[in-house]
Motif scaffolding. Structure first.
Motif, mmCIF file in Angstrom:
data_model
loop_
_atom_site.group_PDB
_atom_site.id
_atom_site.type_symbol
_atom_site.label_atom_id
_atom_site.label_comp_id
_atom_site.label_asym_id
_atom_site.label_seq_id
_atom_site.Cartn_x
_atom_site.Cartn_y
_atom_site.Cartn_z
ATOM 1 N N PRO A 245 0.831 -1.204 0.000
ATOM 2 C CA PRO A 245 0.000 0.000 0.000
ATOM 3 C C PRO A 245 0.864 1.252 0.000
ATOM 4 O O PRO A 245 1.830 1.359 0.767
ATOM 5 C CB PRO A 245 -0.812 -0.132 1.295
ATOM 6 C CG PRO A 245 -0.883 -1.616 1.529
ATOM 7 C CD PRO A 245 0.450 -2.142 1.083
ATOM 8 N N PRO B 140 -0.506 5.724 2.464
ATOM 9 C CA PRO B 140 -1.847 5.373 2.956
ATOM 10 C C PRO B 140 -2.636 6.536 3.533
ATOM 11 O O PRO B 140 -3.862 6.439 3.653
ATOM 12 C CB PRO B 140 -1.566 4.305 4.022
ATOM 13 C CG PRO B 140 -0.136 4.490 4.399
ATOM 14 C CD PRO B 140 0.554 4.977 3.176
ATOM 15 N N TRP C 13 -5.768 4.842 1.925
ATOM 16 C CA TRP C 13 -5.856 3.392 1.815
ATOM 17 C C TRP C 13 -7.018 2.859 2.655
ATOM 18 O O TRP C 13 -7.032 2.997 3.878
ATOM 19 C CB TRP C 13 -4.539 2.765 2.254
ATOM 20 C CG TRP C 13 -4.504 1.282 2.078
ATOM 21 C CD1 TRP C 13 -4.471 0.335 3.060
ATOM 22 C CD2 TRP C 13 -4.509 0.576 0.833
ATOM 23 N NE1 TRP C 13 -4.456 -0.921 2.496
ATOM 24 C CE2 TRP C 13 -4.483 -0.804 1.141
ATOM 25 C CE3 TRP C 13 -4.538 0.979 -0.498
ATOM 26 C CZ2 TRP C 13 -4.476 -1.779 0.147
ATOM 27 C CZ3 TRP C 13 -4.540 0.011 -1.488
ATOM 28 C CH2 TRP C 13 -4.505 -1.350 -1.158
#
Length: 503
Positions: free
Chosen positions: A292, A295, A304
Motif C-alpha cells: 500500500p 496510505p 488506503w
C-alpha cells in the motif's frame, strides 16, 4: 474529409458502479473501407454528480482497421471553494472485453492525456501496441470527481484503415545485475514517467537514479504496464530495473512491486466490492509484493481503505517528509506493537520518492535493503523480511544492531533471542546527516531515548526484552521553530525494528 456524426447516446443497464452507453458503429455494408481511409464519430453527453466510477462507450470496430485513435474533452465549470471540480480519466479495452482482470486491457492514461492511438506497430505511451482486431472495443471514461453542475463530455473515435503492421516483441529488463554480492542496496520503488502522468522519460529517470546513488529502481505507472518494455539500453551492471504497477483505485493506491514483466493488475473496484484479495493474489503469483502506497495522502482517492491483511510491506514515507507520512509511521508503529505483543505477523516499512517531474527528487526517500545479491528475488525477499531502512538520500549511512550476552546479536528485521530479563544493548551509528539532527530509539512503549547525534554519530541504549519487545531507530531534523512541545522534526532516516526475546 472526415465524416463526423454527432451521436446523442443514452445509458443502458450496466453492472454496479458501471454505466454502458449505446454502441458506436463504423460497419460498412460492402466490407471494410479502402486502405488509407479514415472516419470518425463524435459522442457527447453529461454525467451527473454520483455518476458511476466507470462509463463504457462500446465501439464496433470492423475488419481492415490499422489504427484506432481517441480524443476527448470535458467541461470544467467554476465550483464553490472546497468543492471538487470535474476530473475525468480515460482508457480503452479491446474486443476481448471489459471483464475485471480479463485480457481486454489495452491502455490507460488517466487524466494525463486528451488523446491516444493504438496500432499494431506503435501506441501512445500508456497504451499497448498490437493488432486492432474486429469486434466491440470499449472506451472507458473514469469520472473521478464531478462538479455540482455535472460533467459534460465529448469523445471522438477515429478509425484508420490499412495494412496492420507488425507488433514489436517487447524487450524487458533482466532480473539481476552484477551488484556486490551480499550487501546493502539502495532502491526507489515508486516512480512515474511519460508512460502515465509523469513528465520524465525512462532515460531521464535512469540517469537521475544513477546520480542519486541508487542500485535499483521499480517502474510503477498508474494502472498500466506499458512502460515495462521501455527501458532497453538503460539498465546495466550498476542499475537493476524492476517492473511493477501503481494500482490506482478509488479507495487507495497499492504498489504491485517487482511483478513479472507484462503483468496487468486491475484497479476497477472499491473496498466495498471485496475484490482486492483476488488482485493481491495476482500480484504475488506474478512474483511481486503488495505494498500500500502513501496510505494517508490527502488527494482524492489516495487514502488506503482496504486494510493491511493482504500487504507484504507498507510505504510509510512518500517523497519529501510531510504530516501524512508522520501519520503513516504512527499507524504502522501501532500495528507493530499489536503484532509483536500478540505474536502476529508484522509489516515492514518502506520509503519511495513517487517522483513524477522536476523538481521532485528521485531517491528522496529510498529504501536501503540488505540482500544476498542485486537481483529481483533477493531484493524482494529482503524487503518482505524487513531487512531494510529508509534514508532521505544516498549521503546518509547507517548501521543498527542489538547485542546480548555470549555474543548474541541481531540486525534490522531480525530477532535477538535472549531471555526475558537479559540485558541487551542497541547500537546506532549514522553519518552523512545534516547538522542539528537528533536520534531516537523507539520501542513498543514509545520513544524512550532522544539525543543529539554526536560528532562520531554513535549512540547506545540498554534495555531488556521485558521492557522493550522491539527497538528501532529514527534520525530527525530539528523541529521547525524549535517546537517546545517536543514534536520531532522531519525524518532523515528510520529503520525497521529489531525484535527482542525468544518469541
Amino acid at each position: 474529409m472526415h465524416r463526423r456524426d454527432l451521436l446523442k447516446l443514452t445509458a443502458v443497464a450496466g453492472a454496479a458502479g458501471v454505466l454502458t452507453l449505446d454502441t458506436v458503429t463504423f460497419a460498412h455494408a460492402d466490407g471494410p473501407a479502402r486502405p488509407g481511409a479514415e472516419e470518425s464519430r463524435k459522442v457527447t453527453g453529461r454525467l451527473p454528480v454520483g455518476a458511476p466510477d466507470f462509463v463504457y462507450l462500446p465501439v464496433d470496430v470492423p475488419r481492415g482497421v490499422r489504427e484506432i485513435a481517441v480524443s476527448y474533452t470535458y467541461d470544467r465549470p467554476a465550483v464553490p471553494p472546497g468543492t471538487p471540480g470535474n476530473a475525468c480519466d480515460i482508457g480503452v479495452f479491446d474486443e476481448r472485453g471489459t471483464d475485471l482482470g480479463g485480457a481486454g486491457f489495452r491502455g490507460w492514461s488517466g487524466g494525463a492525456r486528451t488523446e491516444f492511438a493504438i496500432a499494431a506497430d506503435r501506441a501512445t505511451p500508456g497504451y499497448l501496441p498490437g493488432p486492432v482486431r474486429p469486434g466491440t472495443w470499449h472506451v472507458c471514461l473514469g469520472p473521478y470527481t464531478v462538479a455540482p453542475q455535472g460533467l459534460a463530455y465529448e469523445v471522438t473515435v477515429t478509425l484508420r484503415y490499412g495494412a496492420p503492421g507488425t507488433t514489436p516483441r517487447p524487450v524487458y529488463p533482466p532480473q539481476r545485475a552484477k551488484g556486490r554480492g551480499r550487501a546493502w542496496y539502495r532502491g526507489d520503488n515508486h516512480l512515474h514517467s511519460v508512460y502515465s502522468d509523469g513528465l520524465r522519460t525512462p532515460a531521464q529517470i535512469a540517469a537521475a537514479a544513477r546520480a542519486a546513488g541508487l542500485d535499483w529502481i521499480t517502474t510503477t505507472e498508474h494502472n498500466t504496464t506499458s512502460a515495462h518494455g521501455a527501458w532497453e539500453g538503460l539498465w546495466g551492471a550498476d542499475l537493476l530495473i524492476l517492473t511493477g504497477e501503481e494500482v490506482t483505485t478509488r479507495n487507495g493506491h497499492v504498489l504491485a512491486l517487482g511483478t513479472d514483466p507484462g503483468t496487468f493488475v486491475d484497479w476497477r473496484y472499491r473496498a466495498r466490492d471485496n475484490a482486492f484479495g483476488r488482485f493481491a493474489r495476482t500480484i504475488r503469483r506474478a512474483g511481486g509484493l503488495v505494498v500500500p502506497a502513501h496510505p494517508h495522502a490527502t488527494c482524492v482517492g489516495c487514502n488506503w481503505k482496504f486494510g493491511f491483511g493482504e500487504a507484504d510491506a507498507v510505504e510509510v514515507w512518500n517523497g519529501p517528509f510531510t504530516p501524512d507520512d508522520e501519520v503513516a509511521i504512527a499507524e504502522w508503529d501501532n500495528a507493530l506493537v499489536a503484532a509483536v505483543r500478540g505474536g502476529g505477523r508484522w509489516l515492514p516499512a518502506m520509503g519511495n520518492s513517487d517522483a513524477h517531474r522536476e523538481p521532485q527528487t528521485i531517491g528522496l526517500p529510498q529504501t536501503v535493503v540488505h540482500a544476498e545479491d542485486l537481483s529481483r528475488p533477493a531484493l524482494l525477499a529482503a524487503i518482505r523480511a524487513g531487512h531494510s531502512w529508509i534514508a532521505e538520500s544516498s549521503a546518509v549511512r547507517l548501521s543498527f544492531e542489538v547485542t546480548g550476552g555470549r555474543g548474541a546479536r541481531a540486525g534490522i528485521g531480525e530477532r535477538l533471542r535472549v531471555d526475558h530479563d537479559a540485558r541487551v544493548t542497541a547500537r546506532l551509528e549514522v553519518s552523512g546527516v545534516p547538522a542539528g539532527c537528533t536520534a531516537s530509539f523507539v520501542t513498543d512503549q514509545g520513544r524512550l531515548l532522544t539525543a543529539p547525534v554526536p560528532p562520531d554519530g554513535r549512540l547506545e541504549w540498554r534495555t531488556t526484552p521485558s521492557y522493550a519487545a522491539y527497538v528501532r531507530a529514527e534520525v530527525r531534523r530539528p523541529a521547525e521553530g524549535g517546537d517546545p512541545a517536543g514534536v520531532p522534526g522531519p525524518m532523515v532516516a528510520m529503520t525497521n525494528p529489531v525484535f527482542l526475546g525468544r518469541e
